[in-house]
Motif scaffolding. Structure first.
Motif, PDB file in Angstrom:
ATOM      1  N   ILE A 144     -30.748  24.354  -4.070  1.00 21.78           N
ATOM      2  CA  ILE A 144     -30.307  25.147  -5.116  1.00 21.78           C
ATOM      3  C   ILE A 144     -30.243  26.784  -4.678  1.00 21.78           C
ATOM      4  CG2 ILE A 144     -31.044  23.804  -7.048  1.00 21.78           C
ATOM      5  CD1 ILE A 144     -33.465  25.524  -7.284  1.00 21.78           C
ATOM      6  N   PHE A 170     -22.721  25.917  -7.184  1.00 22.70           N
ATOM      7  CA  PHE A 170     -23.503  25.925  -6.132  1.00 22.70           C
ATOM      8  C   PHE A 170     -23.108  24.351  -5.426  1.00 22.70           C
ATOM      9  CE2 PHE A 170     -26.956  25.232  -3.155  1.00 22.70           C
ATOM     10  CZ  PHE A 170     -26.956  26.631  -2.566  1.00 22.70           C
ATOM     11  N   ILE A 171     -23.024  23.658  -6.008  1.00 25.29           N
ATOM     12  CA  ILE A 171     -22.687  22.077  -5.530  1.00 25.29           C
ATOM     13  C   ILE A 171     -21.453  22.369  -4.697  1.00 25.29           C
ATOM     14  CG2 ILE A 171     -21.899  19.827  -5.820  1.00 25.29           C
ATOM     15  CD1 ILE A 171     -23.988  19.679  -8.090  1.00 25.29           C
ATOM     16  N   TYR A 174     -22.084  24.582  -1.572  1.00 28.79           N
ATOM     17  CA  TYR A 174     -22.586  23.847  -0.556  1.00 28.79           C
ATOM     18  C   TYR A 174     -21.847  22.983  -0.016  1.00 28.79           C
ATOM     19  CZ  TYR A 174     -26.307  21.325   1.785  1.00 28.79           C
ATOM     20  OH  TYR A 174     -27.229  20.513   2.533  1.00 28.79           O
ATOM     21  N   SER A 175     -20.906  22.101  -0.778  1.00 23.51           N
ATOM     22  CA  SER A 175     -20.287  21.194  -0.134  1.00 23.51           C
ATOM     23  C   SER A 175     -19.224  21.905   0.823  1.00 23.51           C
ATOM     24  CB  SER A 175     -19.468  20.356  -1.172  1.00 23.51           C
ATOM     25  OG  SER A 175     -18.297  21.118  -1.604  1.00 23.51           O
ATOM     26  N   TYR A 212     -18.928  19.294 -13.334  1.00 20.85           N
ATOM     27  CA  TYR A 212     -19.303  18.619 -11.957  1.00 20.85           C
ATOM     28  C   TYR A 212     -18.101  17.782 -11.436  1.00 20.85           C
ATOM     29  CZ  TYR A 212     -24.198  19.853 -12.879  1.00 20.85           C
ATOM     30  OH  TYR A 212     -25.287  20.595 -13.011  1.00 20.85           O
ATOM     31  N   ILE A 216     -16.411  17.833  -7.813  1.00 22.35           N
ATOM     32  CA  ILE A 216     -16.465  16.505  -6.830  1.00 22.35           C
ATOM     33  C   ILE A 216     -15.089  16.228  -6.604  1.00 22.35           C
ATOM     34  CG2 ILE A 216     -16.827  13.997  -6.867  1.00 22.35           C
ATOM     35  CD1 ILE A 216     -19.566  15.817  -6.578  1.00 22.35           C
TER      36      ILE A 216
ATOM     37  N   ILE B  26     -19.720  10.314 -11.821  1.00 21.91           N
ATOM     38  CA  ILE B  26     -20.979  10.777 -11.310  1.00 21.91           C
ATOM     39  C   ILE B  26     -22.179  10.100 -12.102  1.00 21.91           C
ATOM     40  CG2 ILE B  26     -22.459  12.585 -10.961  1.00 21.91           C
ATOM     41  CD1 ILE B  26     -19.931  14.436 -10.968  1.00 21.91           C
ATOM     42  N   MET B 123     -24.565  14.133  -1.718  1.00 23.94           N
ATOM     43  CA  MET B 123     -24.789  15.216  -2.574  1.00 23.94           C
ATOM     44  C   MET B 123     -26.179  14.864  -3.793  1.00 23.94           C
ATOM     45  SD  MET B 123     -21.544  17.431  -3.486  1.00 23.94           S
ATOM     46  CE  MET B 123     -20.137  17.365  -2.299  1.00 23.94           C
ATOM     47  N   LEU B 126     -28.717  17.476  -4.510  1.00 24.33           N
ATOM     48  CA  LEU B 126     -28.140  18.422  -5.466  1.00 24.33           C
ATOM     49  C   LEU B 126     -27.779  17.987  -6.814  1.00 24.33           C
ATOM     50  CD1 LEU B 126     -26.747  19.050  -2.426  1.00 24.33           C
ATOM     51  CD2 LEU B 126     -25.883  21.101  -3.768  1.00 24.33           C
ATOM     52  N   LEU B 129     -30.875  17.369  -9.201  1.00 22.06           N
ATOM     53  CA  LEU B 129     -31.786  18.374  -9.584  1.00 22.06           C
ATOM     54  C   LEU B 129     -31.574  18.919 -11.044  1.00 22.06           C
ATOM     55  CD1 LEU B 129     -32.810  21.113  -6.829  1.00 22.06           C
ATOM     56  CD2 LEU B 129     -34.261  20.249  -8.636  1.00 22.06           C
TER      57      LEU B 129
END
Lengths: 227, 154
Positions: A144, A170-171, A174-175, A212, A216, B26, B123, B126, B129
């Motif tokens: 995180i 943040f995901i 980060y990806s 989310y 993705i 997901i 992932m 991530l 969390l």
């Protein structure tokens, strides 16, 4: 190596938590070069809280645009060789920066260092919210923003946070960092305490959770185009 | 296979959306994410619109001119996979009014392909969390995604 660390604390109406976050940055065994508060349009007592610290911290304000936009504001004003992020409701443990910086000194090719995180219920959380949340008491791998220490140059190779995501920003970042092959490690050490409170319920609405899925989708699309 | 052949989303930790004829799913409890394309995306959508597995198999066989026996076999394996990943769960008590009498729909651009569940775990830490159990028991969207997509029926 110049080890100036810019600490970026985005905040939005978390004046009541902000003191603990700022103090945890100020109390680091390795002192940050600068602490930047990126206020995302707060209407609470955030400004009053900031005034207590005088010139110790730098304060920037923008109209409410989400956590990604607020972090970006802080990044644009950061001048350190490293960037560290601390959400205003989270708390760093005192040796966080020292432990992470040591790893950078041991491995000069490293781009970013994460650490472990432990979640805790805020004292002011409502009983109903607490009942709904299953919280692990174990320390867990903290991928995180609040555990990350990253070279500024490495961060800018990836780019700023996408401001349109209310959650999952943040995901998404980060990806992209993975796609840029940034070299990162996760410390075994516990470096951050993550506060769980009623405010999470306001941001994690059904609509926001769909972010989310979009994050993705965008990730898979980028991978497809890169092939 | 269940008695009704009908399924529902496993729980409120499973979120999904149909975009560009692909379904992104997901499972926030496990931190896994998935992609369904083509026929697999259509099966998912039809399952969640209360069409039974048998009815969808029959419709696929008709629509794509495939032997029903083969489609049934592929469907059984696909459903089993979705169940093992804790994405869907049997709906044992479906009332007669809930069982859809119309025909399953297929996206206009869909061509026949094997029913593939693309799974990703990169992932996990991530996605895991986030304290997702804050959502209520209403769960996640069950709207018919075909309402906003160009479709063709059989």
């Amino acid at each position: 190596m110049n080890s100036g660390i810019s600490v970026i604390i985005p905040t939005y109406n978390y004046g009541h938590y902000l003191i603990e976050a700022i103090d945890s940055a100020l109390n680091q065994s390795y002192k940050p070069y600068e602490i930047i508060i990126a206020d995302d349009g707060s209407t609470d007592n955030t400004v009053e809280v900031i005034k207590r610290y005088g010139s110790t911290i730098k304060y920037f304000y923008r109209e409410n645009g989400g956590i990604g936009a607020a972090r970006n504001l802080g990044i644009q004003h950061a001048t350190g060789d490293f960037l560290a992020f601390l959400d205003s409701d989270d708390i760093w443990l005192p040796k966080k920066l020292e432990l992470q910086l040591k790893r950078f000194q041991q491995d000069t090719e490293l781009d970013m260092v994460f650490g472990h995180v432990k979640q805790f219920f805020s004292a002011d959380i409502s009983a109903s919210a607490k009942q709904k949340i299953q919280l692990s008491e174990e320390q867990i791998a903290g991928y995180i923003a609040s555990t990350l220490l990253i070279r500024s140059s490495s961060f800018h190779r990836v780019g700023l946070f996408e401001p349109q995501w209310t959650v999952g920003e943040f995901i998404d970042w980060y990806s992209k960092a993975q796609e840029k092959k940034l070299k990162g490690i996760l410390l075994d050490d516990l470096v951050t305490l993550r506060r769980i409170h009623d405010g999470h319920q306001h941001t994690r609405t059904q609509r926001n959770f769909q972010h989310y899925v979009h994050v993705i989708k965008a990730t898979l699309q980028r991978r497809k185009e890169a092939k | 296979m269940t008695q009704t052949g009908c399924y529902k989303i496993y729980g409120n930790a499973v979120i999904y959306e149909l975009m560009d004829n692909e379904v992104i799913i997901i499972n926030l409890d496990l931190g896994h994410y998935y992609c369904l394309r083509g026929v697999a995306a259509d099966i998912w959508t039809n399952l969640l619109n209360n069409f039974s597995q048998q009815k969808i198999s029959q419709a696929i066989a008709n629509h794509f001119h495939q032997p029903l026996e083969n489609i049934t076999d592929l469907m059984n394996k696909f459903i089993e996979e979705l169940r093992l990943e804790k994405l869907i769960t049997p709906q044992e008590n479906v009332s007669s009014t809930e069982i859809v009498s119309a025909q399953p729909l297929f996206h206009a651009k869909t061509e026949f392909s094997h029913f593939l569940l693309e799974k990703y775990v990169d992932m996990k830490e991530l996605l895991f969390l986030d304290p997702i159990h804050e959502v209520d028991e209403q769960g996640w969207p069950n709207q018919n995604p075909y309402l906003s997509e160009a479709i063709s029926d059989q």
